[in-house]
Motif scaffolding. Structure first.
Motif, PDB file in Angstrom:
ATOM      1  N   LEU A   1      -9.314  -6.220 -17.585  1.00 22.07           N
ATOM      2  CA  LEU A   1      -9.958  -6.058 -18.888  1.00 22.07           C
ATOM      3  C   LEU A   1     -10.151  -4.586 -19.227  1.00 22.07           C
ATOM      4  N   VAL A   2      -9.870  -4.233 -20.473  1.00 23.63           N
ATOM      5  CA  VAL A   2     -10.166  -2.878 -20.948  1.00 23.63           C
ATOM      6  C   VAL A   2     -11.416  -2.931 -21.822  1.00 23.63           C
ATOM      7  N   SER A   3     -11.403  -3.771 -22.858  1.00 18.96           N
ATOM      8  CA  SER A   3     -12.601  -3.887 -23.702  1.00 18.96           C
ATOM      9  C   SER A   3     -12.601  -5.232 -24.425  1.00 18.96           C
ATOM     10  N   LEU A   4     -13.761  -5.577 -24.899  1.00 21.07           N
ATOM     11  CA  LEU A   4     -13.869  -6.862 -25.600  1.00 21.07           C
ATOM     12  C   LEU A   4     -14.868  -6.710 -26.747  1.00 21.07           C
ATOM     13  N   ALA A   5     -14.491  -7.204 -27.920  1.00 26.18           N
ATOM     14  CA  ALA A   5     -15.436  -7.219 -29.045  1.00 26.18           C
ATOM     15  C   ALA A   5     -15.453  -8.630 -29.597  1.00 26.18           C
ATOM     16  N   GLN A   6     -16.627  -9.149 -29.850  1.00 20.09           N
ATOM     17  CA  GLN A   6     -16.668 -10.505 -30.400  1.00 20.09           C
ATOM     18  C   GLN A   6     -17.776 -10.616 -31.426  1.00 20.09           C
ATOM     19  N   HIS A   7     -17.557 -11.526 -32.335  1.00 20.37           N
ATOM     20  CA  HIS A   7     -18.582 -11.719 -33.358  1.00 20.37           C
ATOM     21  C   HIS A   7     -18.926 -13.205 -33.422  1.00 20.37           C
ATOM     22  N   SER A   8     -20.202 -13.506 -33.309  1.00 22.94           N
ATOM     23  CA  SER A   8     -20.614 -14.905 -33.495  1.00 22.94           C
ATOM     24  C   SER A   8     -21.895 -14.928 -34.312  1.00 22.94           C
ATOM     25  N   GLU A   9     -21.965 -15.890 -35.177  1.00 22.52           N
ATOM     26  CA  GLU A   9     -23.104 -15.990 -36.085  1.00 22.52           C
ATOM     27  C   GLU A   9     -23.297 -17.467 -36.394  1.00 22.52           C
ATOM     28  N   THR A  10     -24.537 -17.894 -36.531  1.00 26.67           N
ATOM     29  CA  THR A  10     -24.783 -19.310 -36.807  1.00 26.67           C
ATOM     30  C   THR A  10     -24.008 -19.731 -38.060  1.00 26.67           C
ATOM     31  N   GLY A  11     -23.281 -20.845 -37.925  1.00 27.68           N
ATOM     32  CA  GLY A  11     -22.557 -21.372 -39.090  1.00 27.68           C
ATOM     33  C   GLY A  11     -21.178 -20.763 -39.290  1.00 27.68           C
ATOM     34  N   GLU A  12     -20.831 -19.754 -38.515  1.00 27.20           N
ATOM     35  CA  GLU A  12     -19.509 -19.117 -38.644  1.00 27.20           C
ATOM     36  C   GLU A  12     -18.691 -19.405 -37.394  1.00 27.20           C
ATOM     37  N   GLN A  13     -17.363 -19.397 -37.546  1.00 24.66           N
ATOM     38  CA  GLN A  13     -16.548 -19.582 -36.338  1.00 24.66           C
ATOM     39  C   GLN A  13     -16.439 -18.250 -35.584  1.00 24.66           C
TER      40      GLN A  13
ATOM     41  N   ALA B   1      -5.361  -8.644 -28.332  1.00 27.09           N
ATOM     42  CA  ALA B   1      -5.136  -9.952 -28.953  1.00 27.09           C
ATOM     43  C   ALA B   1      -6.440 -10.443 -29.552  1.00 27.09           C
ATOM     44  N   THR B   2      -6.318 -11.146 -30.683  1.00 25.88           N
ATOM     45  CA  THR B   2      -7.507 -11.650 -31.384  1.00 25.88           C
ATOM     46  C   THR B   2      -7.373 -13.151 -31.571  1.00 25.88           C
ATOM     47  N   SER B   3      -8.486 -13.844 -31.432  1.00 23.37           N
ATOM     48  CA  SER B   3      -8.457 -15.289 -31.685  1.00 23.37           C
ATOM     49  C   SER B   3      -9.840 -15.766 -32.095  1.00 23.37           C
ATOM     50  N   SER B   4      -9.886 -16.933 -32.707  1.00 22.59           N
ATOM     51  CA  SER B   4     -11.173 -17.581 -32.958  1.00 22.59           C
ATOM     52  C   SER B   4     -11.304 -18.737 -31.974  1.00 22.59           C
ATOM     53  N   GLY B   5     -12.499 -19.294 -31.871  1.00 23.58           N
ATOM     54  CA  GLY B   5     -12.693 -20.403 -30.926  1.00 23.58           C
ATOM     55  C   GLY B   5     -14.003 -21.105 -31.200  1.00 23.58           C
ATOM     56  N   ASN B   6     -14.291 -22.106 -30.366  1.00 19.19           N
ATOM     57  CA  ASN B   6     -15.527 -22.879 -30.531  1.00 19.19           C
ATOM     58  C   ASN B   6     -16.768 -22.028 -30.298  1.00 19.19           C
ATOM     59  N   GLY B   7     -16.633 -21.073 -29.417  1.00 18.66           N
ATOM     60  CA  GLY B   7     -17.725 -20.166 -29.096  1.00 18.66           C
ATOM     61  C   GLY B   7     -17.103 -18.832 -28.726  1.00 18.66           C
ATOM     62  N   PRO B   8     -17.896 -17.796 -28.446  1.00 16.07           N
ATOM     63  CA  PRO B   8     -17.311 -16.489 -28.119  1.00 16.07           C
ATOM     64  C   PRO B   8     -16.470 -16.503 -26.838  1.00 16.07           C
ATOM     65  N   VAL B   9     -16.868 -17.337 -25.863  1.00 13.06           N
ATOM     66  CA  VAL B   9     -16.076 -17.403 -24.625  1.00 13.06           C
ATOM     67  C   VAL B   9     -14.725 -18.024 -24.925  1.00 13.06           C
ATOM     68  N   ASP B  10     -14.758 -19.149 -25.629  1.00  9.93           N
ATOM     69  CA  ASP B  10     -13.524 -19.845 -25.987  1.00  9.93           C
ATOM     70  C   ASP B  10     -12.603 -18.911 -26.780  1.00  9.93           C
ATOM     71  N   ALA B  11     -13.169 -18.178 -27.738  1.00 11.23           N
ATOM     72  CA  ALA B  11     -12.361 -17.266 -28.558  1.00 11.23           C
ATOM     73  C   ALA B  11     -11.720 -16.182 -27.686  1.00 11.23           C
TER      74      ALA B  11
END
Ligand code: KIV
Ligand code: ZN
Length: 513
Positions: A395-407, A423-433
């Protein structure tokens, strides 16, 4: 009048056969050093003929560990025995452990050999092994389900050929204590040269009786070696647990009247090291090494223990190493103190550059977490692998965004064989993404068999999260472990570590193939 019980640890061989528990050479070496500190008598370091990786691991352990006998498993054939002997050449004291199945079921269905052929091969193998080393152990696999008359014939012959230890495996965990104890007693009474060998027990835990069966083999059967693993690690329900068998014999010395050479203060550090390396968590109520093993919750018990410890305690937590779980280092600790702690934890870094890398990671962690425990350091080593060579993915770095009601969405930057990828992806939660982002690039197609998060340092939410990911692909099962105060980051590290193992060359062949 007491005599000695030999503790034969097979965490690195039978324990490692547990799906997902396979270890790298450096991981095995680190555990072997801890087993030496634990003062086990014999370390079964691996199965040298099963793969080049295991051959190298046995060889490295034989060269590095001097206070315990180092053993390699070998099927009863010249090639396996030759590989085991070659791997053990640098050992102070080396043992070859050769085995062949003797139950009617295994001989007919698995080996497709007649009893006479098995008899001849057993003798030939022990004779061949004795030409290479003086210390030879023989195991009739599935011994407990074998015909006692046939077993007497085989075991008498292999003792005549020079086998110094005779082990009676309950390979499938079918035994019950009294019957297993008497089984060994009868063999010892019927075999005329039985006193020329040390008798050993090897029990699997399918019915939860591995420790009880082993102790019956000792007490009723007269065995003087117990084969066991740290945390009871092993295939299916595991093997006899070292910490339980050792503490039973120590605590009930009045009954067993046996000495064990183990330094019990090293039990908990060994247990933690094995758990963190393999990703196999310890249940909280596990005897001796579980987090609750010495916790008294009920008011009556607490009151009793405060007045007199032995009202409710038959062992002392600090005697088995729980007191070693202390805060050792922090933000202000220097490089020397850190280096010393690595040595005490059995982590040997090959170069000054490695120590510097490790120290930088330690400082980084200390900036985010005020108290650094032994577990943190161990997980730093396991998760970042700076002592086990560069991982293919990191791993080099990780950025994630999670907010109630948003994917939730995550962008992960990682190294793949030295090349930086994003690489970027969405998911059920930040871990999944995050994991989907990595997978969208790597395209491993691996199936996730396990995802677990564990707080590795007790107490608060400041604790590091340790994530274990188990992946399966084309029949291979690997574990990746990652630790970080941020569990999304820990998850990405664990996933990358599992991918590194999946794509790595360190392959293993199952011991009983
Ligand atoms: O369980 C078993 O039979 C074994 C032998 C190889 C000793 O592990
Ligand atoms: Zn076994």
């Amino acid at each position: 009048m007491t005599d000695k019980l030999i503790i034969f640890d097979t965490t690195l061989r039978d324990g490692e056969q547990s799906p997902g528990a396979s270890m790298t050479r450096d991981e095995k070496l680190r555990i072997a050093r801890q087993l030496e500190r634990l003062k086990v008598d014999v370390i079964e370091a691996g199965f040298a003929a099963s793969s080049n990786g295991d051959f190298e691991a046995v060889k490295a352990i034989a060269a590095a560990v001097k206070d315990s006998v180092i053993c390699s498993l070998a099927r009863a054939n010249d090639r396996d025995i030759g590989r085991a002997a070659d791997a053990l050449e640098g050992a102070n004291a080396g043992r070859i452990h050769t085995f062949i199945a003797t139950s009617a079921l295994h001989m007919e269905m698995k080996l497709r050999m007649t009893p006479d052929e098995v008899f001849e091969q057993s003798k030939r193998s022990v004779r061949y092994a004795r030409n290479r080393v003086a210390d030879v152990e023989f195991s009739p696999e599935d011994g407990y389900r074998s015909d006692p008359d046939f077993l007497c014939r085989v075991l008498e012959a292999v003792i005549n050929e020079g086998a110094t230890t005779i082990n009676i495996p309950d390979t499938v965990g079918y035994a019950v204590p009294e019957l297993y104890g008497n089984f060994i007693k009868n063999l010892r009474e019927r075999i005329p040269n039985s006193d020329k060998a040390i008798w050993s027990v090897h029990c699997h835990n399918d019915l939860g009786m591995a420790v009880a069966n082993s102790l019956a083999g000792v007490q009723i059967g007269g065995a003087r070696q117990v084969e066991c693993t740290i945390n009871g690690l092993g295939e299916r329900a595991g093997n006899c647990s070292l910490e339980e068998v050792v503490m039973a014999v120590r605590t009930r010395r009045d009954y067993f009247k046996l000495d064990v050479g183990v330094d019990i203060s090293q039990i908990v550090p060994a247990s933690k090291m094995v758990s963190q390396t393999t990703g196999f968590l310890i249940q909280p109520n596990k005897a001796v090494v579980g987090a609750n093993a010495f916790a008294h919750a009920s008011g009556i018990h607490q009151d009793g223990v405060l007045k007199a410890r032995d009202t409710y305690e038959i062992m002392r937590a600090e005697d088995v190493g729980w007191s070693a779980n202390k805060i050792v280092l922090g933000k202000l600790s220097g490089r020397n103190a850190f280096k010393q702690r690595l040595i005490e934890l059995g982590i040997s870094l090959e170069s000054e550059a490695d120590i510097n890398t490790a120290f930088a990671k330690f400082k980084e962690l200390a900036d985010r977490k005020s108290e650094i425990f032994d577990e943190d350091i161990l997980s730093l080593v396991n998760a970042d692998g700076f002592s086990s060579g560069a991982d293919m993915f990191s791993l080099v770095s990780l950025a994630q965004h999670s907010e109630t009601g948003e994917q939730p969405e995550a962008t992960v930057v990682f190294q793949a064989e030295g090349v930086e990828k994003a690489a970027t992806s969405s998911g059920n939660g930040p871990v999944d993404a995050s994991l989907k982002a990595i997978e969208s690039h790597v395209k491993s197609g691996a199936e996730m068999m396990l995802y677990s998060v564990n707080a590795i340092t007790s107490g608060s939410t400041e604790s590091q999260g340790e994530v274990t990911v188990r992946l399966q692909h084309s029949g291979r099962v690997v574990n990746g472990v990652g630790a970080d105060p941020d569990i999304v980051v820990a998850s990405a590290k664990a996933y990358l570590s599992a991918l590194s193992k999946l794509y790595g060359t360190a392959d293993r062949v199952a011991a009983q193939g």
